[in-house]
Scaffold this motif. Structure first.
Motif, short mmCIF file in Angstrom:
data_model
loop_
_atom_site.label_atom_id
_atom_site.label_comp_id
_atom_site.label_asym_id
_atom_site.label_seq_id
_atom_site.Cartn_x
_atom_site.Cartn_y
_atom_site.Cartn_z
N ASP A 33 -1.11 -17.33 2.95
CA ASP A 33 -0.76 -17.98 3.74
C ASP A 33 -0.25 -16.75 4.83
N ALA A 34 1.37 -18.02 5.54
CA ALA A 34 1.64 -18.63 6.70
C ALA A 34 2.19 -16.17 6.94
N GLN A 35 2.58 -15.78 5.91
CA GLN A 35 3.03 -14.87 5.77
C GLN A 35 2.82 -12.88 5.32
N GLY A 36 1.37 -13.72 5.23
CA GLY A 36 0.46 -12.30 4.85
C GLY A 36 -0.42 -12.79 3.78
N LEU A 37 -1.17 -11.75 2.99
CA LEU A 37 -2.36 -12.19 1.69
C LEU A 37 -1.75 -10.92 0.52
N ALA A 38 -1.15 -12.04 0.19
CA ALA A 38 -1.01 -10.56 -1.86
C ALA A 38 -2.23 -10.86 -2.46
N PHE A 39 -2.34 -9.26 -2.56
CA PHE A 39 -3.42 -9.14 -3.31
C PHE A 39 -3.53 -8.08 -4.50
N VAL A 40 -4.37 -7.51 -5.98
CA VAL A 40 -4.15 -6.86 -6.71
C VAL A 40 -5.17 -5.26 -6.04
N PHE A 41 -5.05 -4.63 -7.17
CA PHE A 41 -6.00 -3.39 -6.89
C PHE A 41 -7.09 -3.85 -8.06
N ALA A 42 -8.65 -3.42 -7.70
CA ALA A 42 -9.27 -3.41 -8.86
C ALA A 42 -9.19 -2.47 -9.78
N LEU A 43 -8.65 -1.03 -9.41
CA LEU A 43 -8.44 0.28 -10.73
C LEU A 43 -9.48 0.53 -11.41
N THR A 44 -10.85 0.09 -11.06
CA THR A 44 -12.22 0.26 -11.32
C THR A 44 -12.51 2.27 -11.03
N GLU A 45 -11.72 2.68 -9.94
CA GLU A 45 -12.43 4.35 -9.24
C GLU A 45 -11.18 5.18 -10.13
N ALA A 46 -11.79 5.94 -10.85
CA ALA A 46 -10.40 6.94 -11.41
C ALA A 46 -9.75 8.12 -10.51
N GLU A 47 -9.85 8.76 -9.71
CA GLU A 47 -9.50 9.18 -9.09
C GLU A 47 -8.99 8.32 -7.86
N ALA A 48 -9.40 7.53 -7.26
CA ALA A 48 -8.37 6.72 -6.25
C ALA A 48 -7.32 6.45 -6.72
N SER A 49 -7.58 5.53 -8.15
CA SER A 49 -6.20 4.79 -9.00
C SER A 49 -5.21 5.90 -9.06
N LEU A 50 -5.41 6.97 -9.52
CA LEU A 50 -4.91 8.28 -9.83
C LEU A 50 -4.30 8.44 -8.72
N ALA A 51 -4.33 8.91 -7.65
CA ALA A 51 -3.49 9.57 -5.75
C ALA A 51 -3.00 8.49 -5.90
N LEU A 52 -3.62 7.09 -6.13
CA LEU A 52 -2.27 5.54 -5.69
C LEU A 52 -1.11 6.00 -6.63
N ALA A 53 -1.48 6.39 -7.85
CA ALA A 53 -0.04 6.38 -8.56
C ALA A 53 0.61 7.57 -8.62
N GLU A 54 0.13 9.11 -7.76
CA GLU A 54 0.96 10.16 -7.69
C GLU A 54 1.67 9.68 -6.10
N ARG A 55 1.37 8.78 -5.29
CA ARG A 55 2.15 8.22 -4.01
C ARG A 55 3.34 7.60 -4.24
N ILE A 56 2.94 6.08 -5.26
CA ILE A 56 4.45 5.43 -5.54
C ILE A 56 5.32 6.21 -6.50
N HIS A 57 4.22 6.97 -7.85
CA HIS A 57 5.20 7.41 -8.82
C HIS A 57 5.37 8.92 -9.30
N PRO A 58 5.44 9.80 -7.71
CA PRO A 58 5.40 11.31 -7.97
C PRO A 58 5.55 12.13 -8.94
N ALA A 59 4.92 12.39 -9.43
CA ALA A 59 5.29 13.81 -10.77
C ALA A 59 5.75 12.61 -12.06
N GLN A 60 5.10 11.47 -12.10
CA GLN A 60 5.73 11.00 -13.55
C GLN A 60 4.90 10.36 -14.05
N LEU A 61 3.38 10.21 -14.05
CA LEU A 61 2.01 10.00 -14.06
C LEU A 61 1.24 11.45 -14.43
N PRO A 62 0.71 10.98 -15.85
CA PRO A 62 0.05 12.48 -16.62
C PRO A 62 -1.32 11.71 -16.07
#
Length: 409
Positions: A375-404
């Motif tokens: 819409d006029a405010q931008g684009l809402a999206f979801v991540f597919a989370l189909t790539e293990a290493e990329a998902s883990l790196a994202l989680a560590e950036r957003i929730h550092p030291a919380q994700l095994p």
């Protein structure tokens, strides 16, 4: 109905009984303390990737007070019969046919995940055959993010990308951000990942048909009238607690309970907490406001539950690139970012393709992205989370030291 009277868990792997209705084969196992039992039976309806063996503990416990029937409709559980032409409503009607042909008293279905949609439709369409109803993992409302993830999974299957499909499916079932809370052992997660990666062609086709049924479902024309208990895992991000609450609010005799430290597989992750609610509910007793491992949510709070399964914040690094498989790319700015999705704005093309997107941020591997709403405010999206290493790196950036580290392995 003639029940089997000598139950042990090994029987759940044996040959089921079969009832044929209009050419459709319904596979079932029925147990009770005596061959002829006029009490209301509990009916167990499972979800994707579940079989009769999944319910060994439930059968053992429920048999102390009730007859128990496990039922696999066409394309469900261990039933290999394909049924692409049948809708969810038609499958629910087959349950009614099962009741009528075997002359059963009113049932007490327990529906889990995909089975929750079938159980709820059966109760709503055939109230005379349903005494009480228990649901967990409501999977039939079509939240845009959940629909896009289901659609992406089907696309991956069509392309033969089984590793990515399995990774996305497991992330939906087991919330990676709360594995320590839910107590999911790394060996269980890896076993589930392997199980999905090794689906046979017939199992893939059954999954496809069941997913298409969910995507085609237009919603409930009416809701169950019988006493209904809805259980929601507090960390379930695939079928979120507020969705459970919205369904419960449409049922005149419903109760809603949050299962602590659980996600979509609440009945397996927190078996004791769920089982402690099964027996009093099935017996018609009033549920306590609080019980071990769960909280009953008052009706006046149902429609005010939080609709986000995680907080979304402006990232420290807001500049990023959005690249498409065609080779084109656009600079974008991230307004909000979470593990499951976010919001961005940029000078993007008018006709935005639905697939083939990756988000590139400094210091992170590219993340597969699925557009949801523009819409006029931008684009809402979801991540597919189909790539293990990329998902883990994202989680560590957003929730550092919380994700095994095993969360996305």
């Amino acid at each position: 109905m003639r029940y089997r009277t000598h139950y042990n868990a090994s029987l759940l792997s044996g040959a089921p009984d079969v009832l044929t209705i209009d050419g459709w084969h319904l596979q079932y196992l029925a147990f009770a303390s005596r061959e002829r039992d006029g009490r209301a039976p509990v009916l167990l309806l499972g979800g994707a990737f579940q079989s009769f063996r999944s319910f060994a503990r439930e059968v053992d416990e429920l048999l102390r007070a009730h007859p128990v029937i496990l039922l696999d409709l066409p394309s469900q559980g261990g039933n290999a019969q394909l049924a692409a032409e049948l809708s969810l409503e038609q499958l629910a009607d087959l349950i009614a046919g099962f009741v009528e042909q075997l002359q059963l008293p009113a049932l007490m279905p327990i529906g889990l995940s995909y089975g929750s949609a079938l159980a709820a439709l059966f109760a709503a369409r055939h109230p005379q055959h349903c005494a009480r109803l228990l649901l967990s993992g409501i999977a039939a409302f079509g939240r845009p993010g959940a629909r896009r993830l289901l659609e992406e999974g089907l696309e991956l299957l069509d392309e033969g990308r089984m590793s990515e499909f399995a990774q996305g499916a497991v992330t939906n079932l087991l919330n990676p951000l709360h594995l320590q809370d839910t107590g999911i052992a790394p060996v269980f997660r890896k076993a589930l990942l392997r199980q999905i990666q090794r689906l046979t062609p017939i199992e893939i086709e059954r999954y496809r048909q069941n997913s298409l049924r969910l995507l085609a479902f237009k919603g409930f024309a009416r809701h169950p009238l019988c006493p209904t208990l809805v259980l929601a895992g507090e960390h379930d991000h695939f079928t979120q607690p507020w969705e459970h609450a919205r369904f419960a609010a449409s049922c005149p005799r419903a109760e809603l309970a949050l299962i602590h430290q659980a996600d979509h597989l609440a009945q397996f992750e927190r078996h004791d907490a769920c089982a402690a609610l099964y027996q009093p509910f099935l017996a018609g007793h009033r549920l306590p406001l609080r019980a071990a491992g769960s909280t009953r949510v008052p009706r006046e709070h149902w429609l005010t539950l939080e609709k986000r399964s995680e907080p979304r914040r402006a990232p420290l690094q807001r500049q990023a690139l959005l690249r498409h498989a065609s080779g084109q790319q656009w600079p974008v700015e991230l307004d909000e970012l979470g593990f499951f999705g976010g919001h961005l704005h940029g000078d993007l093309p008018t006709d935005l393709p639905q697939r083939g997107w990756h988000l590139h941020q400094p210091g992170l591997a590219p993340l597969a992205l699925l557009p949801l709403r523009r819409d006029a405010q931008g684009l809402a999206f979801v991540f597919a989370l189909t790539e293990a290493e990329a998902s883990l790196a994202l989680a560590e950036r957003i929730h550092p030291a919380q994700l095994p580290a095993v969360a996305c392995a």
